[in-house]
Write a protein that holds these residues in place. Structure first.
Motif, mmCIF file in Angstrom:
data_model
loop_
_atom_site.group_PDB
_atom_site.id
_atom_site.type_symbol
_atom_site.label_atom_id
_atom_site.label_comp_id
_atom_site.label_asym_id
_atom_site.label_seq_id
_atom_site.Cartn_x
_atom_site.Cartn_y
_atom_site.Cartn_z
ATOM 1 N N ASP A 106 44.045 5.441 94.612
ATOM 2 C CA ASP A 106 43.623 4.262 93.852
ATOM 3 C C ASP A 106 42.108 4.126 93.900
ATOM 4 N N TYR A 124 38.300 -0.703 93.831
ATOM 5 C CA TYR A 124 38.465 -2.106 93.431
ATOM 6 C C TYR A 124 39.942 -2.451 93.252
ATOM 7 N N ASP A 125 40.790 -1.439 92.930
ATOM 8 C CA ASP A 125 42.231 -1.704 92.892
ATOM 9 C C ASP A 125 42.749 -1.969 94.303
ATOM 10 N N THR A 126 42.270 -1.209 95.277
ATOM 11 C CA THR A 126 42.675 -1.405 96.668
ATOM 12 C C THR A 126 42.223 -2.777 97.162
ATOM 13 N N TRP A 170 41.634 -5.476 95.342
ATOM 14 C CA TRP A 170 42.412 -6.522 94.682
ATOM 15 C C TRP A 170 43.822 -6.614 95.259
ATOM 16 N N SER A 171 44.445 -5.461 95.574
ATOM 17 C CA SER A 171 45.793 -5.497 96.151
ATOM 18 C C SER A 171 45.764 -6.120 97.545
ATOM 19 N N SER A 172 44.672 -5.904 98.309
ATOM 20 C CA SER A 172 44.586 -6.537 99.633
ATOM 21 C C SER A 172 44.384 -8.048 99.500
ATOM 22 N N GLN A 230 45.574 -9.880 97.043
ATOM 23 C CA GLN A 230 46.887 -10.407 96.659
ATOM 24 C C GLN A 230 47.835 -10.440 97.853
ATOM 25 N N ALA A 231 47.772 -9.405 98.686
ATOM 26 C CA ALA A 231 48.647 -9.368 99.876
ATOM 27 C C ALA A 231 48.278 -10.493 100.832
ATOM 28 N N ASP A 249 46.948 -13.307 100.060
ATOM 29 C CA ASP A 249 47.321 -14.585 99.446
ATOM 30 C C ASP A 249 48.820 -14.838 99.570
ATOM 31 N N SER A 250 49.621 -13.805 99.624
ATOM 32 C CA SER A 250 51.083 -13.984 99.656
ATOM 33 C C SER A 250 51.627 -14.167 101.065
#
Length: 192
Positions: A173, A176-178, A180-182, A184-185, A187-188
């Motif tokens: 990846d 910046y995709d990595t 953004w996924s971190s 989101q993780a 935040d959840s």
């Protein structure tokens, strides 16, 4: 002797029998090294003031009326022109709107004519027997009696697995995709 008056009612520029004022001599100097000073205003001659007051029967100086900047005729012409411009504005706007509407309709008609021509060409193709057979083979995989159909499936992962090779690793990846996924993780995650 009778003095002649100008049309504006002013007296003559010079009075008869009198010469102009005595002239003064002017010296020409070299002004390259000297500075220039402004002239001193001349004073009115007191003799002339006494003479005009002493004259009997002198007429009063009249002022000629100034011509107006805009005459009545010019005002009427301007008013008529403004009225004409205002009268023609609305019909001109309607005319221009109708012209643009007509242009849009002609453009839409051209598009429809092209679409009709394309559909007519397609109908002509479908009326050909060979075209129908080619479309049936391509779309529905129909074959004639006695033919063996051969269908090629494009499955590189399955082919690699059958050959005994390990499947290719997925591409890494982007950073910046990595990130953004971190985000989101994080935040959840539940808070305690």
């Amino acid at each position: 002797m009778t003095q002649r008056r100008t049309p504006s009612g002013q007296g003559p520029a010079r009075r008869p029998g009198r010469t102009s004022r005595p002239t003064q001599r002017v010296r020409v100097r070299d002004t390259s090294s000297t500075r220039v000073e402004p002239r001193v205003a001349r004073q009115a001659r007191p003799v002339a003031a006494k003479r005009t007051a002493a004259q009997k029967g002198a007429t009063k100086r009249t002022v000629a009326p100034r011509p107006r900047a805009i005459t009545g005729r010019a005002t009427v012409v301007i008013a008529v022109l403004v009225a004409l411009v205002l009268a023609y504005t609305y019909p001109l706007r309607v005319y221009l709107a109708q012209e643009s509407q007509i242009a849009k309709m002609k453009q839409a008609q051209d598009i429809q004519r092209r679409l009709i021509a394309e559909k007519a060409d397609e109908v002509a193709l479908w009326s050909d027997e060979e075209y129908v057979v080619a479309q049936a083979r391509e779309r529905f995989y129909y074959v004639r009696p006695g033919e063996t159909p051969l269908i090629v499936l494009n499955d590189p992962a399955g082919a690699a697995r059958d050959a005994g090779h390990a499947p290719a690793a997925p591409a890494a990846d982007r950073w910046y995709d990595t990130l953004w996924s971190s985000v989101q993780a994080a935040d959840s995650e539940p808070r305690n």
